[in-house]
Write a protein that holds these residues in place. Structure first.
Motif, PDB file in Angstrom:
ATOM      1  N   VAL A  30      40.424  19.141  11.334  1.00  0.00           N
ATOM      2  CA  VAL A  30      39.623  20.356  11.155  1.00  0.00           C
ATOM      3  C   VAL A  30      38.178  20.044  10.754  1.00  0.00           C
ATOM      4  O   VAL A  30      37.234  20.585  11.352  1.00  0.00           O
ATOM      5  N   PRO A  31      37.942  19.184   9.754  1.00  0.00           N
ATOM      6  CA  PRO A  31      36.545  18.873   9.413  1.00  0.00           C
ATOM      7  C   PRO A  31      35.763  18.259  10.568  1.00  0.00           C
ATOM      8  O   PRO A  31      34.554  18.512  10.702  1.00  0.00           O
ATOM      9  N   GLN A  32      36.432  17.475  11.415  1.00  0.00           N
ATOM     10  CA  GLN A  32      35.730  16.895  12.556  1.00  0.00           C
ATOM     11  C   GLN A  32      35.362  17.970  13.576  1.00  0.00           C
ATOM     12  O   GLN A  32      34.306  17.899  14.220  1.00  0.00           O
ATOM     13  N   LEU A  33      36.214  18.970  13.724  1.00  0.00           N
ATOM     14  CA  LEU A  33      35.915  20.069  14.641  1.00  0.00           C
ATOM     15  C   LEU A  33      34.764  20.935  14.129  1.00  0.00           C
ATOM     16  O   LEU A  33      34.027  21.534  14.923  1.00  0.00           O
ATOM     17  N   LEU A 153      38.537   2.570  -0.540  1.00  0.00           N
ATOM     18  CA  LEU A 153      37.232   2.381  -1.171  1.00  0.00           C
ATOM     19  C   LEU A 153      36.270   1.649  -0.237  1.00  0.00           C
ATOM     20  O   LEU A 153      35.106   2.048  -0.082  1.00  0.00           O
ATOM     21  N   LEU A 154      36.747   0.590   0.398  1.00  0.00           N
ATOM     22  CA  LEU A 154      35.888  -0.193   1.290  1.00  0.00           C
ATOM     23  C   LEU A 154      35.406   0.637   2.476  1.00  0.00           C
ATOM     24  O   LEU A 154      34.225   0.584   2.852  1.00  0.00           O
ATOM     25  N   LEU A 155      36.315   1.408   3.069  1.00  0.00           N
ATOM     26  CA  LEU A 155      35.923   2.244   4.202  1.00  0.00           C
ATOM     27  C   LEU A 155      34.961   3.348   3.768  1.00  0.00           C
ATOM     28  O   LEU A 155      34.023   3.692   4.499  1.00  0.00           O
ATOM     29  N   ALA A 156      35.195   3.898   2.590  1.00  0.00           N
ATOM     30  CA  ALA A 156      34.309   4.952   2.095  1.00  0.00           C
ATOM     31  C   ALA A 156      32.895   4.431   1.873  1.00  0.00           C
ATOM     32  O   ALA A 156      31.909   5.142   2.099  1.00  0.00           O
ATOM     33  N   VAL A 157      32.797   3.176   1.449  1.00  0.00           N
ATOM     34  CA  VAL A 157      31.486   2.598   1.141  1.00  0.00           C
ATOM     35  C   VAL A 157      30.780   2.091   2.396  1.00  0.00           C
ATOM     36  O   VAL A 157      29.576   2.309   2.577  1.00  0.00           O
ATOM     37  N   TYR A 158      31.535   1.433   3.291  1.00  0.00           N
ATOM     38  CA  TYR A 158      30.892   0.703   4.378  1.00  0.00           C
ATOM     39  C   TYR A 158      31.091   1.305   5.774  1.00  0.00           C
ATOM     40  O   TYR A 158      30.400   0.895   6.714  1.00  0.00           O
ATOM     41  N   TRP A 163      35.780   7.474  10.061  1.00  0.00           N
ATOM     42  CA  TRP A 163      36.700   6.337  10.057  1.00  0.00           C
ATOM     43  C   TRP A 163      37.550   6.350   8.799  1.00  0.00           C
ATOM     44  O   TRP A 163      38.760   6.127   8.852  1.00  0.00           O
ATOM     45  N   TRP A 164      36.887   6.571   7.666  1.00  0.00           N
ATOM     46  CA  TRP A 164      37.629   6.646   6.405  1.00  0.00           C
ATOM     47  C   TRP A 164      38.661   7.769   6.466  1.00  0.00           C
ATOM     48  O   TRP A 164      39.816   7.584   6.077  1.00  0.00           O
ATOM     49  N   SER A 165      38.255   8.934   6.955  1.00  0.00           N
ATOM     50  CA  SER A 165      39.149  10.081   7.023  1.00  0.00           C
ATOM     51  C   SER A 165      40.341   9.807   7.936  1.00  0.00           C
ATOM     52  O   SER A 165      41.480  10.169   7.622  1.00  0.00           O
ATOM     53  N   LEU A 166      40.088   9.165   9.069  1.00  0.00           N
ATOM     54  CA  LEU A 166      41.173   8.835   9.996  1.00  0.00           C
ATOM     55  C   LEU A 166      42.191   7.920   9.326  1.00  0.00           C
ATOM     56  O   LEU A 166      43.406   8.120   9.450  1.00  0.00           O
ATOM     57  N   PHE A 167      41.695   6.933   8.605  1.00  0.00           N
ATOM     58  CA  PHE A 167      42.603   5.995   7.937  1.00  0.00           C
ATOM     59  C   PHE A 167      43.415   6.685   6.848  1.00  0.00           C
ATOM     60  O   PHE A 167      44.642   6.559   6.790  1.00  0.00           O
ATOM     61  N   VAL A 168      42.739   7.422   5.985  1.00  0.00           N
ATOM     62  CA  VAL A 168      43.391   8.008   4.812  1.00  0.00           C
ATOM     63  C   VAL A 168      44.322   9.159   5.183  1.00  0.00           C
ATOM     64  O   VAL A 168      45.437   9.257   4.658  1.00  0.00           O
ATOM     65  N   ASN A 169      43.873  10.017   6.080  1.00  0.00           N
ATOM     66  CA  ASN A 169      44.623  11.238   6.362  1.00  0.00           C
ATOM     67  C   ASN A 169      45.613  11.120   7.514  1.00  0.00           C
ATOM     68  O   ASN A 169      46.535  11.938   7.608  1.00  0.00           O
ATOM     69  N   VAL A 170      45.427  10.131   8.384  1.00  0.00           N
ATOM     70  CA  VAL A 170      46.295  10.020   9.562  1.00  0.00           C
ATOM     71  C   VAL A 170      47.050   8.694   9.600  1.00  0.00           C
ATOM     72  O   VAL A 170      48.285   8.664   9.676  1.00  0.00           O
ATOM     73  N   LEU A 171      46.318   7.588   9.544  1.00  0.00           N
ATOM     74  CA  LEU A 171      46.947   6.279   9.730  1.00  0.00           C
ATOM     75  C   LEU A 171      47.798   5.844   8.543  1.00  0.00           C
ATOM     76  O   LEU A 171      48.652   4.958   8.685  1.00  0.00           O
ATOM     77  N   MET A 172      47.582   6.440   7.398  1.00  0.00           N
ATOM     78  CA  MET A 172      48.374   6.082   6.218  1.00  0.00           C
ATOM     79  C   MET A 172      49.865   6.307   6.455  1.00  0.00           C
ATOM     80  O   MET A 172      50.712   5.514   6.024  1.00  0.00           O
ATOM     81  N   TRP A 173      50.200   7.374   7.171  1.00  0.00           N
ATOM     82  CA  TRP A 173      51.609   7.718   7.370  1.00  0.00           C
ATOM     83  C   TRP A 173      52.347   6.703   8.237  1.00  0.00           C
ATOM     84  O   TRP A 173      53.461   6.284   7.880  1.00  0.00           O
ATOM     85  N   PRO A 174      51.789   6.273   9.381  1.00  0.00           N
ATOM     86  CA  PRO A 174      52.467   5.205  10.130  1.00  0.00           C
ATOM     87  C   PRO A 174      52.615   3.917   9.322  1.00  0.00           C
ATOM     88  O   PRO A 174      53.619   3.206   9.462  1.00  0.00           O
ATOM     89  N   LEU A 175      51.637   3.618   8.474  1.00  0.00           N
ATOM     90  CA  LEU A 175      51.730   2.410   7.654  1.00  0.00           C
ATOM     91  C   LEU A 175      52.886   2.512   6.655  1.00  0.00           C
ATOM     92  O   LEU A 175      53.617   1.541   6.428  1.00  0.00           O
ATOM     93  N   ILE A 176      53.053   3.685   6.068  1.00  0.00           N
ATOM     94  CA  ILE A 176      54.187   3.894   5.167  1.00  0.00           C
ATOM     95  C   ILE A 176      55.496   3.764   5.943  1.00  0.00           C
ATOM     96  O   ILE A 176      56.469   3.157   5.476  1.00  0.00           O
ATOM     97  N   GLY A 177      55.515   4.340   7.153  1.00  0.00           N
ATOM     98  CA  GLY A 177      56.702   4.217   7.992  1.00  0.00           C
ATOM     99  C   GLY A 177      57.017   2.775   8.331  1.00  0.00           C
ATOM    100  O   GLY A 177      58.192   2.367   8.344  1.00  0.00           O
TER     101      GLY A 177
END
Length: 223
Positions: A30-33, A153-158, A163-177
């Motif tokens: 939504v924020p990207q849209l 933190l690293l993605l938020a800074v650099y 990219w940070w949002s994609l990692f935190v809000n989307v890619l985190m779930w497959p990593l947990i899986g």
């Protein structure tokens, strides 16, 4: 854990996971849209506040109210400072809190968290080797959440905010899986005599354990 309780916990876990993944994905999409009209960090925090308010209304959670107020204060800080970096704080704090939940049970004299979860299943054979493995697994989850906090933190800074949002809000779930799937594979290889519980069953037991720890909040309407 009997079959009825296991099925109930599994259904609860699947529902919670579906809701969490949907809401989390929306925090990125939504924020990207809307980025041409409003800063993505602002809209993401606004959505998080709305989510907290909905939870507070429907389950009358005081914790959700406090979280909503904290997010409101954070949104104000982001707007006034024009620093998108501050929007990463909830993700970093959440991962560090989760890491501490696992880490505190690794202290001397404490029962590792994954051992406590395994003990819910009375049929489980907790041999010395398996207990040692469960302690290592608790350490692995601690390291996982610390790593997620560091990457956030690293993605938020650099990196760009998207990219940070994609990692935190989307890619985190497959990593947990992947963590659950990897644990299942290791357990099947290292302890083939144990019941072949699936990752979903293990997650359901975690939900059951969490329910034992968190008492229902008092209903103010009953006063």
């Amino acid at each position: 854990m009997n079959r009825t309780a296991a099925r109930g916990s599994l259904r609860s876990m699947l529902l919670l996971a579906a809701v969490a993944i949907t809401l989390s994905t929306a925090l990125h999409v939504v924020p990207q849209l809307l980025r041409n009209w409003i800063d993505p960090a602002w809209s993401m925090l606004l959505l998080m506040i709305v989510d907290a308010c909905v939870v507070a209304i429907f389950i009358r959670s005081r914790s959700a109210v406090l979280i909503g107020l904290a997010l409101g204060a954070l949104l104000g800080a982001v707007v006034l400072s024009h620093q998108q970096l501050l929007a990463a704080l909830p993700s970093i704090v959440l991962n560090l809190v989760l890491a501490s939940v696992f880490a505190t049970t690794l202290r001397s004299g404490e029962t590792p968290l994954i051992v406590r979860v395994a003990e819910l299943d009375n049929s489980a054979v907790l041999s010395v080797d398996f207990l040692r493995y469960l302690r290592s697994l608790t350490q692995a989850w601690t390291l996982f959440f610390i790593t997620m906090a560091a990457l956030s933190l690293l993605l938020a800074v650099y990196a760009p905010f998207e990219w940070w949002s994609l990692f935190v809000n989307v890619l985190m779930w497959p990593l947990i899986g992947l963590m659950f799937a990897a644990e299942w594979i290791v357990r099947r290889i290292g302890f083939p005599s144990l019941p072949p519980h699936t990752p979903l069953y293990i997650a359901a037991r975690i939900v059951a354990y969490q329910r034992r720890l968190v008492p229902a909040e008092p209903d103010s309407s009953a006063r």
